[in-house]
Design an enzyme around this catalytic site. Structure first.
Site, mmCIF file in Angstrom:
data_model
loop_
_atom_site.group_PDB
_atom_site.id
_atom_site.type_symbol
_atom_site.label_atom_id
_atom_site.label_comp_id
_atom_site.label_asym_id
_atom_site.label_seq_id
_atom_site.Cartn_x
_atom_site.Cartn_y
_atom_site.Cartn_z
ATOM 1 N N TYR A 56 0.856 -1.187 0.000
ATOM 2 C CA TYR A 56 0.000 0.000 0.000
ATOM 3 C C TYR A 56 0.888 1.231 0.000
ATOM 4 C CZ TYR A 56 -4.943 -0.765 0.089
ATOM 5 O OH TYR A 56 -6.222 -1.018 -0.297
ATOM 6 N N GLU A 115 -0.401 4.718 -0.701
ATOM 7 C CA GLU A 115 -1.206 5.918 -0.991
ATOM 8 C C GLU A 115 -0.349 7.161 -0.797
ATOM 9 O OE1 GLU A 115 -4.234 4.640 1.657
ATOM 10 O OE2 GLU A 115 -5.727 4.572 0.062
ATOM 11 N N ASP A 148 -5.855 13.199 -25.308
ATOM 12 C CA ASP A 148 -5.897 11.784 -24.952
ATOM 13 C C ASP A 148 -5.082 11.058 -26.016
ATOM 14 O OD1 ASP A 148 -6.444 9.101 -24.681
ATOM 15 O OD2 ASP A 148 -8.553 9.395 -24.144
ATOM 16 N N THR A 196 -2.636 5.536 -22.203
ATOM 17 C CA THR A 196 -2.495 4.193 -21.653
ATOM 18 C C THR A 196 -1.082 3.742 -21.976
ATOM 19 O OG1 THR A 196 -3.454 3.344 -23.685
ATOM 20 C CG2 THR A 196 -4.917 3.482 -21.795
ATOM 21 N N LYS A 256 -0.646 0.161 -25.348
ATOM 22 C CA LYS A 256 -0.966 0.094 -26.776
ATOM 23 C C LYS A 256 0.349 0.075 -27.566
ATOM 24 C CE LYS A 256 -5.666 1.895 -26.350
ATOM 25 N NZ LYS A 256 -5.870 2.525 -25.034
ATOM 26 N N ARG A 259 -0.564 -3.050 -18.915
ATOM 27 C CA ARG A 259 -1.907 -2.444 -18.989
ATOM 28 C C ARG A 259 -2.012 -1.384 -17.891
ATOM 29 N NH1 ARG A 259 -6.393 -3.185 -21.484
ATOM 30 N NH2 ARG A 259 -5.265 -4.743 -22.697
#
Ligand code: DSN
Length: 426
Positions: free
Chosen positions: A58, A60, A204, A230, A233, A239
């Site tokens: 974790y 954060e 984008d 992303t 691609k 991913r």
């Protein structure tokens, strides 16, 4: 069969059912032509980072500013990754925590807009994206979305319409980019309009950021306030999502990613993104990006010769949109007929499509995966012949023969070829 992941043997022992799925998927990848424009084959090094113990942590917050102890090791991965992203794209700031492209886009809305604000973006049926104001997405439900499209004659972005809509609606944010745009985008024109109406300019770049990373097409980074993307691609990473932005927007965007839209980051994915950015900074990757375009162009020309009309007349990027009306086959039928012959592609609406999206008049094809396999222009001609055979094969009688042609091609250029030594377990 080699599976590209750490400690596959113990997975096989503990859970043969899921271990079998992993092997079956690798077999599927190796036994078909993968022409989905938004997919690629990431490297064993990226897969190793993804399958690591970093998944447990974790973290954060951001490096040096976490809400949990024990983050000193994962901090190193994120710090390296951020620096590599900044270097790769010449960006002032980077955030690698978005879980996906949609999450990155959500964060941008959160940073700059309030519910009800107006956003101007490319329409989905003309090549945009769900998160650019579609009624079924948060972006269309919570924001007032106005859409520009492509001009009927050129089928490329209608910049005059975009400018006129911006003047009329005074959007808070203008978005360029989408999922089915075969041509490069004039970012300077968007910047000029955004400045004129006082809008934030977001790009984008999910689809084409890999071509930018390889220096094969112009970059939106100097023009945009924020560029989302992303990493899986053309870029060929894990991913996931990411964004780069001007320093002025860094604090607002970081806060919008966490804590506004996401909780703990996926540190294994952040590390895998860092691995990917290092790969992208090599001459080999630049050559790959150029070949992706050369292959997409060769494939498009060969498909045109087979009677499939390329929307906009061709492509500057990794993808092409083919209008199948001239051969009397719907996108849906083409996708199914190709699928049964081992050619994986997707039906796609074309601009001003008379068919509903579930049927569609076109298909979208992309060259990232087959280029990773080492295929070149001559192979694209063969692929076009196989596609042409498959889409016209109404009764399925040619499927086996096409499948044999597909198998011969992918056997000559295997996805994930057997390594000389097995990957080390972590
Ligand atoms: N689904 C992706 C694509 O195929 O283009 C975009 O999110």
């Amino acid at each position: 069969m080699t599976y590209y992941g750490p400690d596959y043997a113990s997975l096989q022992q503990q859970d043969p059912e899921i271990a079998g799925v992993l092997v079956d998927e690798l077999t599927r990848l190796r036994s078909g032509l993968q022409l989905i424009a938004s997919e690629n084959f990431t490297s064993p090094a990226v897969l190793a980072a993804l399958g690591s113990t970093l998944s447990n942590k974790y973290a954060e917050g951001y490096p040096g500013r976490r809400y949990y102890g024990g983050c000193e090791v994962v901090d190193v991965a994120e710090t390296i990754g951020i620096q590599r992203a900044k270097d790769l794209f010449g960006a002032e700031h980077a955030n690698l925590q978005p879980h996906s492209g949609a999450s990155a886009n959500l964060a941008v809305y959160g940073a700059f807009l309030k519910p009800g604000d107006t956003v101007l973006a490319m329409s989905l049926p003309h090549g945009g994206h769900l998160t650019h104001g579609s009624k079924v997405s948060f972006s269309g439900k919570w924001f007032n979305a106005v859409h520009y499209g492509v001009a009927k004659d050129t089928e490329d972005i209608d910049y005059d319409q975009m400018r006129a809509l911006a003047r009329e609606h005074r959007p808070k944010m203008i978005i360029a980019g989408g999922s089915a745009i075969p041509r490069t985008i004039d970012f300077a024109a968007f910047r000029e309009v955004a400045d004129e109406v006082g809008a934030v300019f977001m790009v984008d770049a999910a689809h084409f950021i890999g071509l930018v990373a390889g220096g094969a097409i112009p970059s939106p980074v100097p023009y945009a306030d924020v560029v989302t993307f992303t990493t899986h691609k053309v870029l060929r990473g894990p991913r996931g999502g990411a964004l780069v932005c001007k320093a002025d927007h860094a604090a607002a965007l970081d806060k919008a990613v966490f804590p506004m839209m996401q909780g703990g980051p996926l540190m294994q994915a952040v590390a895998a993104k860092a691995v990917n950015f290092r790969e992208c900074a090599t001459p080999e990757y630049a050559a790959y990006a150029r070949q992706v375009i050369a292959n997409a162009q060769a494939l498009t020309e060969a498909l045109a010769a087979e009677g499939m009309r390329p929307v906009t007349g061709g492509t500057d990027t990794h993808l092409a949109l083919l209008d199948l009306q001239g051969i009397g086959v719907s996108g849906k039928d083409a996708e199914e007929r190709c699928g049964r012959a081992g050619i994986v592609l997707n039906k796609n609406a074309i601009p001003y499509d008379p068919q509903p999206p579930s049927v569609a008049s076109g298909i979208r094809v992309g060259s990232p995966s087959v280029t990773t396999q080492g295929m070149v222009e001559g192979d694209m001609k063969e692929i076009a012949t196989l596609i042409a055979r498959a889409v016209r094969d109404e009764d399925g009688s040619a499927a086996e023969e096409v499948r044999r042609g597909v198998q011969a091609l992918v056997d000559a250029h295997p996805a994930y070829p057997q390594p000389s030594a097995p990957p080390a377990a972590l």
